[in-house]
Design a protein around this motif. Structure first.
Motif, PDB file in Angstrom:
ATOM      1  N   LYS A   1       0.830  -1.201   0.000  1.00  8.08           N
ATOM      2  CA  LYS A   1       0.000   0.000   0.000  1.00  8.08           C
ATOM      3  C   LYS A   1       0.864   1.251   0.000  1.00  8.08           C
ATOM      4  CE  LYS A   1      -4.261  -1.667   1.042  1.00  8.08           C
ATOM      5  NZ  LYS A   1      -4.206  -2.835   0.156  1.00  8.08           N
ATOM      6  N   TYR A   2       0.304   2.319  -0.566  1.00  4.64           N
ATOM      7  CA  TYR A   2       0.963   3.613  -0.465  1.00  4.64           C
ATOM      8  C   TYR A   2       0.567   4.252   0.873  1.00  4.64           C
ATOM      9  CZ  TYR A   2       1.989   8.533  -1.073  1.00  4.64           C
ATOM     10  OH  TYR A   2       2.465   9.810  -0.884  1.00  4.64           O
TER      11      TYR A   2
ATOM     12  N   CYS B   1       3.252   6.643   2.648  1.00  7.44           N
ATOM     13  CA  CYS B   1       3.975   7.910   2.792  1.00  7.44           C
ATOM     14  C   CYS B   1       4.899   8.182   1.620  1.00  7.44           C
ATOM     15  CB  CYS B   1       4.771   7.923   4.097  1.00  7.44           C
ATOM     16  SG  CYS B   1       6.092   6.702   4.163  1.00  7.44           S
ATOM     17  N   GLY B   2       5.354   7.123   0.947  1.00  2.00           N
ATOM     18  CA  GLY B   2       6.309   7.330  -0.139  1.00  2.00           C
ATOM     19  C   GLY B   2       7.645   7.863   0.355  1.00  2.00           C
TER      20      GLY B   2
ATOM     21  N   GLY C   1       6.047   1.974   6.425  1.00  3.86           N
ATOM     22  CA  GLY C   1       6.031   0.528   6.228  1.00  3.86           C
ATOM     23  C   GLY C   1       4.801  -0.043   5.541  1.00  3.86           C
TER      24      GLY C   1
ATOM     25  N   CYS D   1       4.095  -0.126   2.568  1.00  9.22           N
ATOM     26  CA  CYS D   1       4.420  -0.636   1.225  1.00  9.22           C
ATOM     27  C   CYS D   1       5.368  -1.830   1.266  1.00  9.22           C
ATOM     28  CB  CYS D   1       5.088   0.484   0.455  1.00  9.22           C
ATOM     29  SG  CYS D   1       6.623   0.990   1.274  1.00  9.22           S
TER      30      CYS D   1
ATOM     31  N   PRO E   1      10.785  -1.645   2.385  1.00  9.60           N
ATOM     32  CA  PRO E   1       9.796  -0.714   1.821  1.00  9.60           C
ATOM     33  C   PRO E   1       9.984  -0.607   0.305  1.00  9.60           C
ATOM     34  CG  PRO E   1      11.113   0.336   3.562  1.00  9.60           C
ATOM     35  CD  PRO E   1      11.768  -0.965   3.244  1.00  9.60           C
TER      36      PRO E   1
ATOM     37  N   CYS F   1       8.400   1.804  -1.618  1.00  9.49           N
ATOM     38  CA  CYS F   1       7.881   3.074  -2.138  1.00  9.49           C
ATOM     39  C   CYS F   1       8.935   3.983  -2.727  1.00  9.49           C
ATOM     40  CB  CYS F   1       7.091   3.802  -1.049  1.00  9.49           C
ATOM     41  SG  CYS F   1       8.066   4.233   0.398  1.00  9.49           S
TER      42      CYS F   1
HETATM   43  S1  FES Z   1       4.734   3.992   1.890  1.00 14.05           S
HETATM   44 FE1  FES Z   1       5.411   4.523   3.843  1.00 14.05          FE
HETATM   45  S2  FES Z   1       7.237   3.388   3.953  1.00 14.05           S
HETATM   46 FE2  FES Z   1       6.646   3.138   1.933  1.00 14.05          FE
END
Ligand code: FES
Ligand code: FES
Lengths: 157, 734
Positions: free
Chosen positions: A38-39, A41-42, A47, A49, A59, A61
């Motif tokens: 899942k997205y 925070c990018g 965590g 993703c 991770p 992202c």
């Molecule tokens: S989306 Fe938050 S750590 Fe990758």
């Protein structure tokens, strides 16, 4: 510029045509239509993703898909047995009802799977350390810890 | 959310008069039911059924032997889908897996306002319960007529009506012959006797959790449509900032995958084929756009003083007895001031929506808590007819109130209308969510009380300063970010719902002379409903103050509270908490603290204890264990109730110990999880929840009950561990 890349996801090779700088997360979700990662925070801060990259919780992202060479990628979907039965960690999460909204669940199950692969009987501190990177806003962590204990016990009675 | 000061005091009075039997709204029989007793009959329709009394507004019989139940509420992690399936399956004697629950959708499900205020069980589940019971009655009547047999020779089993002799049997669908039950639910409705329950009151596993662990599509974020395009928004530098420069051509040149840049006044959105292109376009656009900001924000460090000095509208929440007397009265006078900063909802999944504009109709998939009110606001913003907008509720990440869900839907709607014929998926970034969601208001609370010689509180004065606690769209486009930015902007309405600010501001204790005043300001940041609204801060202040008073009176903190309570159910939760924690040992630098509240003063009872460890040298606080005892009346799913209460305690502990929205002169500066830290695994205490089930009482929403008492239990525990009274949040020891 798009390139043709082959990545191994859930034990199968997949050919994708993407810009190699694309973070793995978008490739998994949009090109392979997987829902597990899942997205959140990018930014590699939450965590949501997480995937297993050669068995390690990582991770996805910010990880450019082009940098992945021979590593195997396993997502939440890949933890389920081919016959559809849940992995011990997945099962423990269901039995402990370790989710509220469940948005964090991917990161939780992936991280717990990696943790138990490395440390068969993690104590409380090890569980917390192993899970530290994954955020849950619903406050389900106490149940998640219980689920991990249950999974550890079932794997090594 | 209709509570007012008057309704609160009124219901409190009623409550005390009838000692344990609720008389507000509808009520179940106050007599405990024994197996032999007749099922209770009601005198008014419950919850949302009053507005939509037709059976088929709530349930539909399917050809395959299942039923479909409709709710105007959305699943937000509170487990409402399962609870609603439980009550329907119960009244219709079906297996749980034969009940499908259809969540909020305009034109399809009942209009139930917002999924908020812990009202889903009280309103939606109770409406479904009655509709299902009425359906049962109707189905039995139809079968009796068809077979010409008296009702007592019939029974219902798992989607079929049959003769007890077994000679005749028809499914619901066969019985209805392709029709649905269009009758209205008429009183009296015979409900199933609680002693015969198979599903309700049992810890039923939520089936959606298994689907989540398998990575099946569950969330709005997981929706995919053929040809769907991806979008990102470029928010201004600050609220009210004006766009002065944006080079569309340069953006297209740098990111060729950009399909369209939509600029409408100060609203900027970008559409691209690939999601990563949209992400890159957002980064690039943020760099190149030039904004002119308007009014600077105040100094964050002086927020507590600042909000008290703002012009405010005052409302007296409660006044009783004689407040002028305290100067002349003997005894001890105590005063304290408390503060709570702005808090974020901080959903783990940032807000997301999909929109499609096709053949003059706008379709939106959203995790908004209110599909109908959102439609009203969008209609005005976009100048469309009601029928031209179709809003489908799809679960999102837990939101705990009004977060960016409605805003992202409005953003997506604007983009879809500028790019017709394609599904537009708009995912807010983490930065968008942290920086633009409406926060829970900062609040200041001042308390003053007098104790007599025997240690009883004789006088109580309480003042609170707060901004609004709801700026939900509610048909007002000005409450949507996008509507404030477009060419012909809508301005944000002022003076939104104020009742939330003084929620739980009146102590639930018996105090003869009392005055509570609420002062409403318009603060520097955007605010709206966050789990429990003002109750979190008010209970934090009141229960911290009760602890200070108990100490002054030289009494045990729980005994002191008990001495001021005359509601048996309140007494019961506190006594249970005493019992749970009595034999707890505290180590060096540890302390145990307690707090109690009854949510909204008319809903769930909750008492919380916390054991903390404080390291004075480093200033760190570690929460070791938290207990809560909760009485939410009749419980539909005890495990669901526990899950939400455990989560509520952990979330509230995170708010209390760690959280604070920070801002600079222009805008919010806590824009990621580093600048806005929340609890991680190393912070998580052990938690234990004890439920006092009261099957014969009205079920009460419980999702917000633990927020306030948890905060005060923690700060009271910190005081016992290290002698420091925490009156300003978040907790800082050094
Ligand atoms: S989306 Fe938050 S750590 Fe990758
Ligand atoms: S269960 Fe909602 S974020 Fe973890």
């Amino acid at each position: 510029m798009k390139a043709r890349l082959v990545i191994e996801v859930n034990r199968k090779p997949h050919t994708v045509e993407v810009d190699p700088n694309t973070p793995l997360l978008y490739v998994l979700r949009n090109n392979l239509e997987l829902n597990g990662p899942k997205y959140g925070c990018g930014l590699e801060q939450c965590g949501a993703c997480m995937v297993l990259l050669d068995g390690k919780a990582t991770p996805s992202c910010l990880l450019p898909v082009g940098t992945i060479k021979k590593q195997s990628i396993v997502t939440l979907e890949g933890l389920t047995q081919p016959n559809g039965s849940l992995s011990p960690v997945q099962r423990a999460f269901v039995e402990q009802q370790a989710a509220q909204c469940g948005y964090c669940l991917n990161g939780m199950v992936i991280s717990a799977t990696a943790l138990l692969a490395e440390n068969k009987q993690p104590d409380d501190t090890a569980i917390r350390q192993g899970m530290e990177r994954v955020l849950c806003r619903c406050g389900t962590q106490s149940r998640i810890i219980r689920a991990i204990r249950q999974a550890a016990k079932e794997a090594n009675p | 959310m209709k509570e007012t000061a008057d309704s609160l005091t009124q219901s409190r009075r009623n409550f005390l008069k009838t000692a344990g039997c609720l008389t507000i709204g509808f009520s179940f029989s106050c007599q405990p039911l024994s197996a032999s007793e007749k099922p209770p009959l009601q005198d008014s329709l419950p919850g949302s059924l009053r507005q939509q009394p037709q059976i088929n507004a709530w349930l539909e019989v399917l050809d395959d032997g299942r039923i479909r139940v409709f709710t105007g509420k959305l699943e937000l992690g509170q487990g409402i889908r399962t609870a609603i399936a439980q009550v329907a399956a119960e009244e219709l004697d079906m297996d749980l897996n034969k009940v499908e629950v259809h969540l909020a959708e305009t034109g399809r499900t009942p209009h139930e306002g917002y999924t908020a205020g812990s009202g889903s069980i009280e309103n939606s589940a109770m409406a479904v319960r009655y509709a299902a019971a009425a359906a049962r009655q109707k189905l039995l009547e139809l079968a009796a007529k068809r077979w010409n047999k008296p009702g007592n020779q019939l029974r219902i089993t798992n989607g079929k009506v049959e003769l007890k002799t077994g000679t005749e049997q028809l499914t619901f669908a066969q019985l209805l012959n392709g029709k649905q039950l269009e009758d209205t639910v008429q009183l009296p409705v015979a409900l199933k006797s609680k002693s015969d329950y198979r599903w309700v009151g049992k810890p039923i596993l939520r089936t959606d959790i298994e689907r989540m662990t398998r990575g099946e599509p569950v969330y709005v974020q997981d929706l995919r449509f053929p040809g769907m395009v991806h979008a990102r928004i470029v928010r201004p530098l600050a609220h009210g900032a004006k766009l002065r420069f944006f080079d569309v051509a340069a953006l297209k040149k740098t990111i060729p995958g950009v399909l369209k840049t939509v600029i409408n006044g100060n609203f900027v959105g970008i559409l691209a084929t690939e999601e990563y292109e949209a992400v890159q376009a957002q980064w690039f656009a943020r760099e190149q756009a030039r904004w002119e900001t308007a009014k600077p924000l105040p100094d964050e460090k002086r927020l507590a003083e600042y909000i008290k000095k703002l012009p405010a509208k005052t409302r007296t929440v409660k006044e009783s007895g004689d407040l002028k007397a305290p100067e002349q009265t003997e005894g001890i006078l105590l005063q304290a001031r408390y503060f709570k900063p702005y808090h974020m909802h901080g959903s783990i999944g940032p807000s997301c929506a999909v929109a499609l504009y096709q053949e003059n109709k706008l379709h939106i998939w959203t995790h908004s808590q209110g599909v109908y009110p959102l439609r009203e606001a969008l209609k005005k913003m976009l100048g469309l007819e009601t029928d031209a907008i179709h809003v489908v509720g799809v679960p999102g990440s837990g939101c705990y109130g009004h977060n960016g869900a409605d805003d992202v839907a409005a953003d997506a709607a604007l983009l879809a209308m500028a790019y017709p014929g394609k599904h537009v998926r708009l995912q807010w970034s983490r930065d968008d969510e942290h920086g633009w969601e409406p926060y829970g208001s900062a609040m200041q609370m001042e308390a003053e009380a007098r104790l007599d010689r025997s240690g009883k509180i004789t006088h109580w004065r309480y003042d609170l300063w707060t901004d609004s606690h709801s700026t939900r769209p509610g048909g007002e486009p000005g409450n949507l970010l996008a509507a404030r930015s477009i060419d012909k902007p809508f301005s944000a309405p002022t003076g939104g719902y104020s009742g939330g600010g003084y929620r739980n501001s009146e102590p639930y204790y018996t105090i003869p002379n009392l005055k509570v005043d609420a002062h409403f300001f318009e603060g520097p940041l955007r605010v709206s409903a966050l789990r429990s609204l003002g109750a979190y801060a008010n209970v934090f202040a009141i229960e911290s103050f009760m602890d200070e008073l108990a100490e002054k009176a030289g009494q045990d903190p729980l005994e002191f509270r008990l001495a001021h309570l005359d509601d048996e159910r309140a007494v019961a939760v506190i006594k249970k908490l005493q019992e749970l924690t009595r034999s707890e040992k505290v180590a060096a630098n540890e302390g145990i603290g307690f707090a109690f509240s009854r949510y909204k003063n008319v809903a769930t009872y909750c008492a919380v204890a916390a054991r903390v460890f404080v390291d004075i040298k480093t200033g760190t606080v570690q929460v070791r264990k938290m207990w809560s005892v909760i009485d939410a009346g009749e419980v539909i799913n005890p495990d669901g109730l526990k899950n939400q209460t455990e989560g509520g305690m952990i979330q509230s502990a995170s708010w209390t110990l760690k959280e604070q929205v920070t801002f600079g002169r222009e805008h919010v500066s806590s824009r990621d999880w580093r600048s806005y830290p929340i609890f991680r695994f190393s912070d998580i205490p052990e938690v234990e929840v004890v439920v006092i089930a009261r099957p014969t009482e009205k079920p009460l929403g419980a999702g917000e009950a633990a927020q306030g008492p948890t905060a005060a239990a923690l700060t009271n525990a910190i005081y016992r561990a290290c002698g420091k009274r925490i009156r300003d949040l978040p907790v800082r020891i050094l």
